[in-house]
Design a protein around this motif. Structure first.
Motif, PDB file in Angstrom:
ATOM      1  N   GLN A   1       0.817  -1.200   0.000  1.00  0.00           N
ATOM      2  CA  GLN A   1       0.000   0.000   0.000  1.00  0.00           C
ATOM      3  C   GLN A   1       0.855   1.257   0.000  1.00  0.00           C
ATOM      4  OE1 GLN A   1      -3.691  -0.085   0.018  1.00  0.00           O
ATOM      5  NE2 GLN A   1      -2.856  -1.988  -0.784  1.00  0.00           N
ATOM      6  N   LEU A   2       0.362   2.267  -0.674  1.00  0.00           N
ATOM      7  CA  LEU A   2       1.047   3.546  -0.697  1.00  0.00           C
ATOM      8  C   LEU A   2       0.931   4.208   0.675  1.00  0.00           C
ATOM      9  CD1 LEU A   2      -0.121   4.954  -4.157  1.00  0.00           C
ATOM     10  CD2 LEU A   2       2.110   3.987  -3.589  1.00  0.00           C
ATOM     11  N   THR A   3       1.966   4.914   1.068  1.00  0.00           N
ATOM     12  CA  THR A   3       1.942   5.675   2.320  1.00  0.00           C
ATOM     13  C   THR A   3       2.007   7.160   1.992  1.00  0.00           C
ATOM     14  OG1 THR A   3       4.338   5.446   2.522  1.00  0.00           O
ATOM     15  CG2 THR A   3       2.973   3.839   3.700  1.00  0.00           C
ATOM     16  N   LEU A   4       1.773   7.979   3.018  1.00  0.00           N
ATOM     17  CA  LEU A   4       1.669   9.413   2.818  1.00  0.00           C
ATOM     18  C   LEU A   4       2.835  10.158   3.459  1.00  0.00           C
ATOM     19  CD1 LEU A   4      -2.116   9.887   3.735  1.00  0.00           C
ATOM     20  CD2 LEU A   4      -1.133   9.653   1.446  1.00  0.00           C
ATOM     21  N   PRO A   5       3.177  11.331   2.915  1.00  0.00           N
ATOM     22  CA  PRO A   5       4.137  12.199   3.616  1.00  0.00           C
ATOM     23  C   PRO A   5       3.459  12.865   4.814  1.00  0.00           C
ATOM     24  CG  PRO A   5       3.348  13.251   1.611  1.00  0.00           C
ATOM     25  CD  PRO A   5       2.775  11.863   1.599  1.00  0.00           C
ATOM     26  N   ALA A   6       4.251  13.399   5.706  1.00  0.00           N
ATOM     27  CA  ALA A   6       3.723  13.967   6.950  1.00  0.00           C
ATOM     28  C   ALA A   6       2.699  15.073   6.701  1.00  0.00           C
ATOM     29  CB  ALA A   6       4.878  14.500   7.795  1.00  0.00           C
ATOM     30  N   LYS A   7       2.882  15.871   5.664  1.00  0.00           N
ATOM     31  CA  LYS A   7       1.993  17.017   5.440  1.00  0.00           C
ATOM     32  C   LYS A   7       0.562  16.601   5.095  1.00  0.00           C
ATOM     33  CE  LYS A   7       3.352  17.507   0.563  1.00  0.00           C
ATOM     34  NZ  LYS A   7       3.958  18.417  -0.435  1.00  0.00           N
ATOM     35  N   HIS A   8       0.343  15.317   4.768  1.00  0.00           N
ATOM     36  CA  HIS A   8      -0.986  14.851   4.397  1.00  0.00           C
ATOM     37  C   HIS A   8      -1.707  14.106   5.516  1.00  0.00           C
ATOM     38  CE1 HIS A   8       0.260  15.023  -0.110  1.00  0.00           C
ATOM     39  NE2 HIS A   8      -0.251  16.179   0.317  1.00  0.00           N
ATOM     40  N   VAL A   9      -1.139  14.103   6.727  1.00  0.00           N
ATOM     41  CA  VAL A   9      -1.818  13.478   7.867  1.00  0.00           C
ATOM     42  C   VAL A   9      -1.952  14.525   8.973  1.00  0.00           C
ATOM     43  CG1 VAL A   9      -0.936  11.176   7.310  1.00  0.00           C
ATOM     44  CG2 VAL A   9       0.325  12.612   8.912  1.00  0.00           C
TER      45      VAL A   9
ATOM     46  N   VAL B   1      -2.823   5.961   5.703  1.00  0.00           N
ATOM     47  CA  VAL B   1      -3.938   6.869   5.395  1.00  0.00           C
ATOM     48  C   VAL B   1      -4.892   6.902   6.581  1.00  0.00           C
ATOM     49  CG1 VAL B   1      -5.803   7.397   3.785  1.00  0.00           C
ATOM     50  CG2 VAL B   1      -3.702   6.258   2.964  1.00  0.00           C
ATOM     51  N   PRO B   2      -5.121   8.064   7.196  1.00  0.00           N
ATOM     52  CA  PRO B   2      -6.030   8.121   8.350  1.00  0.00           C
ATOM     53  C   PRO B   2      -7.496   7.993   7.922  1.00  0.00           C
ATOM     54  CG  PRO B   2      -5.240  10.313   7.801  1.00  0.00           C
ATOM     55  CD  PRO B   2      -4.502   9.360   6.901  1.00  0.00           C
ATOM     56  N   TYR B   3      -8.341   7.716   8.907  1.00  0.00           N
ATOM     57  CA  TYR B   3      -9.801   7.643   8.753  1.00  0.00           C
ATOM     58  C   TYR B   3     -10.265   6.482   7.872  1.00  0.00           C
ATOM     59  CZ  TYR B   3      -9.123  12.389  10.462  1.00  0.00           C
ATOM     60  OH  TYR B   3      -8.721  13.479  11.198  1.00  0.00           O
ATOM     61  N   LYS B   4      -9.385   5.525   7.615  1.00  0.00           N
ATOM     62  CA  LYS B   4      -9.790   4.327   6.874  1.00  0.00           C
ATOM     63  C   LYS B   4     -10.492   3.361   7.828  1.00  0.00           C
ATOM     64  CE  LYS B   4      -7.790   3.167   3.201  1.00  0.00           C
ATOM     65  NZ  LYS B   4      -8.193   3.099   1.774  1.00  0.00           N
ATOM     66  N   GLU B   5     -11.110   2.300   7.289  1.00  0.00           N
ATOM     67  CA  GLU B   5     -11.786   1.307   8.124  1.00  0.00           C
ATOM     68  C   GLU B   5     -10.769   0.556   8.981  1.00  0.00           C
ATOM     69  OE1 GLU B   5     -10.860  -0.637   4.141  1.00  0.00           O
ATOM     70  OE2 GLU B   5     -11.497   1.325   4.887  1.00  0.00           O
ATOM     71  N   TRP B   6     -11.269  -0.060  10.066  1.00  0.00           N
ATOM     72  CA  TRP B   6     -10.378  -0.753  11.003  1.00  0.00           C
ATOM     73  C   TRP B   6      -9.593  -1.856  10.306  1.00  0.00           C
ATOM     74  CZ3 TRP B   6      -8.903   1.121  15.409  1.00  0.00           C
ATOM     75  CH2 TRP B   6      -9.739   1.971  16.129  1.00  0.00           C
ATOM     76  N   LYS B   7     -10.220  -2.518   9.340  1.00  0.00           N
ATOM     77  CA  LYS B   7      -9.560  -3.620   8.633  1.00  0.00           C
ATOM     78  C   LYS B   7      -8.256  -3.157   8.000  1.00  0.00           C
ATOM     79  CE  LYS B   7     -11.275  -5.010   4.703  1.00  0.00           C
ATOM     80  NZ  LYS B   7     -12.142  -5.659   3.683  1.00  0.00           N
ATOM     81  N   TYR B   8      -8.248  -1.958   7.483  1.00  0.00           N
ATOM     82  CA  TYR B   8      -7.043  -1.409   6.846  1.00  0.00           C
ATOM     83  C   TYR B   8      -5.879  -1.358   7.836  1.00  0.00           C
ATOM     84  CZ  TYR B   8      -3.948   2.345   5.176  1.00  0.00           C
ATOM     85  OH  TYR B   8      -2.856   3.087   4.808  1.00  0.00           O
TER      86      TYR B   8
ATOM     87  N   LEU C   1      -2.683   0.565  15.553  1.00  0.00           N
ATOM     88  CA  LEU C   1      -4.017   1.137  15.344  1.00  0.00           C
ATOM     89  C   LEU C   1      -4.131   2.640  15.563  1.00  0.00           C
ATOM     90  CD1 LEU C   1      -6.053  -1.637  17.226  1.00  0.00           C
ATOM     91  CD2 LEU C   1      -5.639  -1.483  14.769  1.00  0.00           C
ATOM     92  N   HIS C   2      -3.146   3.254  16.222  1.00  0.00           N
ATOM     93  CA  HIS C   2      -3.347   4.640  16.665  1.00  0.00           C
ATOM     94  C   HIS C   2      -3.492   5.643  15.529  1.00  0.00           C
ATOM     95  CE1 HIS C   2       0.531   6.772  15.836  1.00  0.00           C
ATOM     96  NE2 HIS C   2       0.979   5.534  15.740  1.00  0.00           N
ATOM     97  N   SER C   3      -3.033   5.304  14.327  1.00  0.00           N
ATOM     98  CA  SER C   3      -3.047   6.270  13.226  1.00  0.00           C
ATOM     99  C   SER C   3      -4.408   6.418  12.558  1.00  0.00           C
ATOM    100  CB  SER C   3      -2.014   5.863  12.162  1.00  0.00           C
ATOM    101  OG  SER C   3      -0.712   5.907  12.693  1.00  0.00           O
ATOM    102  N   LYS C   4      -5.409   5.728  13.077  1.00  0.00           N
ATOM    103  CA  LYS C   4      -6.738   5.816  12.461  1.00  0.00           C
ATOM    104  C   LYS C   4      -7.287   7.237  12.497  1.00  0.00           C
ATOM    105  CE  LYS C   4     -11.446   3.966  12.716  1.00  0.00           C
ATOM    106  NZ  LYS C   4     -11.600   3.868  11.245  1.00  0.00           N
TER     107      LYS C   4
ATOM    108  N   VAL D   1      -6.690   7.945  22.689  1.00  0.00           N
ATOM    109  CA  VAL D   1      -7.223   6.835  23.490  1.00  0.00           C
ATOM    110  C   VAL D   1      -6.246   5.670  23.487  1.00  0.00           C
ATOM    111  CG1 VAL D   1      -9.066   5.129  23.658  1.00  0.00           C
ATOM    112  CG2 VAL D   1      -9.626   7.501  23.112  1.00  0.00           C
ATOM    113  N   ALA D   2      -5.671   5.372  22.324  1.00  0.00           N
ATOM    114  CA  ALA D   2      -4.752   4.241  22.208  1.00  0.00           C
ATOM    115  C   ALA D   2      -3.540   4.425  23.114  1.00  0.00           C
ATOM    116  CB  ALA D   2      -4.304   4.078  20.754  1.00  0.00           C
ATOM    117  N   PHE D   3      -3.014   5.632  23.170  1.00  0.00           N
ATOM    118  CA  PHE D   3      -1.820   5.815  23.991  1.00  0.00           C
ATOM    119  C   PHE D   3      -2.127   5.840  25.481  1.00  0.00           C
ATOM    120  CE2 PHE D   3       0.369   6.680  20.052  1.00  0.00           C
ATOM    121  CZ  PHE D   3       1.600   6.074  20.307  1.00  0.00           C
ATOM    122  N   MET D   4      -3.367   6.154  25.860  1.00  0.00           N
ATOM    123  CA  MET D   4      -3.750   5.967  27.261  1.00  0.00           C
ATOM    124  C   MET D   4      -3.686   4.475  27.620  1.00  0.00           C
ATOM    125  SD  MET D   4      -4.286   9.025  28.243  1.00  0.00           S
ATOM    126  CE  MET D   4      -4.326  10.551  27.314  1.00  0.00           C
ATOM    127  N   VAL D   5      -4.119   3.629  26.684  1.00  0.00           N
ATOM    128  CA  VAL D   5      -4.032   2.184  26.892  1.00  0.00           C
ATOM    129  C   VAL D   5      -2.571   1.743  26.941  1.00  0.00           C
ATOM    130  CG1 VAL D   5      -4.625  -0.078  25.919  1.00  0.00           C
ATOM    131  CG2 VAL D   5      -6.277   1.803  25.795  1.00  0.00           C
TER     132      VAL D   5
END
Length: 303
Positions: free
Chosen positions: A24-32, A47-54, A121-124, A131-135
């Motif tokens: 899968q293609l990844t993004l540069p920092a300016k796009h997240v 890519v943020p905001y994708k489904e959990w499966k991703y 999972l935290h990049s969703k 929340v993830a980093f509290m865990v």
């Protein structure tokens, strides 16, 4: 067969391959979102905001969290294998050291497995990130508490054990909880800015205080060895190694090296947090080995 036909056949074949099995293609920092940035990590973001499966399936993809996830999953395997070996050697009912090894080993597994999932999972989204980093901090707190248990039951000498034991368990429980609160507050107050150094200071100070409390049961062994002419300081190398690795953990966690010196060169493999993860696993293994070595030495003395 014409070249155009071959190219079309290849395209059709590639289109039939499920996306999960393709790189899968990844993004540069300016796009997240800014909160998801790693300091001096310029590329390799999912890519943020994708489904959990991703994000679950990104375990098998190449991005700037791949090494962070797999290092701790491999760490889980290493710790599990060592615990299995101890269970084969010791009897839980007869060998008191086994309960200490198990308790510390399980706390390590919780820490490593939790951290692996958080980095997966935290990049969703920014919300999931917080929340993830509290865990993640819960896992780190459990590991820190387990390290205190290992210190008092597995690595302390008789005088320190008698002196500390009445209050030590409540102290490490309360200090571990306060450190968890400190980590959470640091993330809530400063976590919106990945470059804010105040958050790192709070992390390092809190974890260092906890480490000093965890080391209290066995640090007196240096004083006893120093005053005993028949004792060589090299006999405490296994304890010294634990403390050296902890210092290296703190340095790599705070320094953002080598990516700060060479931005963009260590985005996927080799940045500071990945080194920090490897050092965490080394420290867990060295602590298990130290408990085992001390038990083995006591057994030889008693024979």
């Amino acid at each position: 067969m014409a070249t155009e036909t071959i190219e079309e056949l290849i395209k059709q074949t590639l289109n039939t391959i499920p996306w999960q099995t393709t790189l899968q293609l990844t993004l540069p920092a300016k796009h997240v979102p800014f909160v998801l940035h790693g300091p001096s990590i310029l590329t390799g973001y999912r890519v943020p905001y994708k489904e959990w499966k991703y994000f679950f399936l990104s375990l098998f993809q190449l991005h700037n969290e791949t090494v962070n996830v797999w290092s701790h999953l491999i760490g889980c395997i290493i710790i599990s294998v060592k615990l299995y070996g101890y269970m084969d050697e010791f009897d839980v009912d007869k060998d008191y050291v086994m309960s200490t090894l198990l308790m510390f080993g399980i706390s390590c597994l919780i820490c490593l497995f939790t951290s692996a999932n958080v980095h997966l999972l935290h990049s969703k989204s920014p919300y999931v990130h917080f929340v993830a980093f509290m865990v993640d901090y819960m896992g780190a707190t459990i590991s820190s508490f387990g390290s205190g248990i290992a210190g008092i039951y597995g690595l302390s000498e008789a005088r320190s054990y008698r002196w500390l034991m009445p209050l030590y368990l409540p102290v490490i429980f309360i200090s571990s909880y306060l450190n968890f609160v400190n980590l959470c507050l640091a993330k809530i107050w400063y976590g919106h800015d990945p470059h804010n150094i105040q958050r790192k200071y709070m992390f390092i100070i809190g974890m260092s205080i906890q480490a000093l409390i965890n080391m209290a049961p066995f640090v007196t062994r240096y004083e006893i060895c120093f005053s005993n002419e028949n004792c060589s300081m090299t006999s405490l190398n296994h304890l010294t190694l634990i403390q050296i690795v902890f210092i290296l953990e703190a340095v790599t966690f705070a320094a953002y090296q080598p990516e700060k010196t060479w931005p963009g060169k260590f985005d996927i493999v080799g940045h500071g947090h990945q080194i920090f993860h490897v050092l965490i696993i080394c420290n867990h293994v060295f602590q298990l080995d130290a408990i085992y070595a001390d038990h083995d030495k006591k057994k030889l003395v008693s024979q």
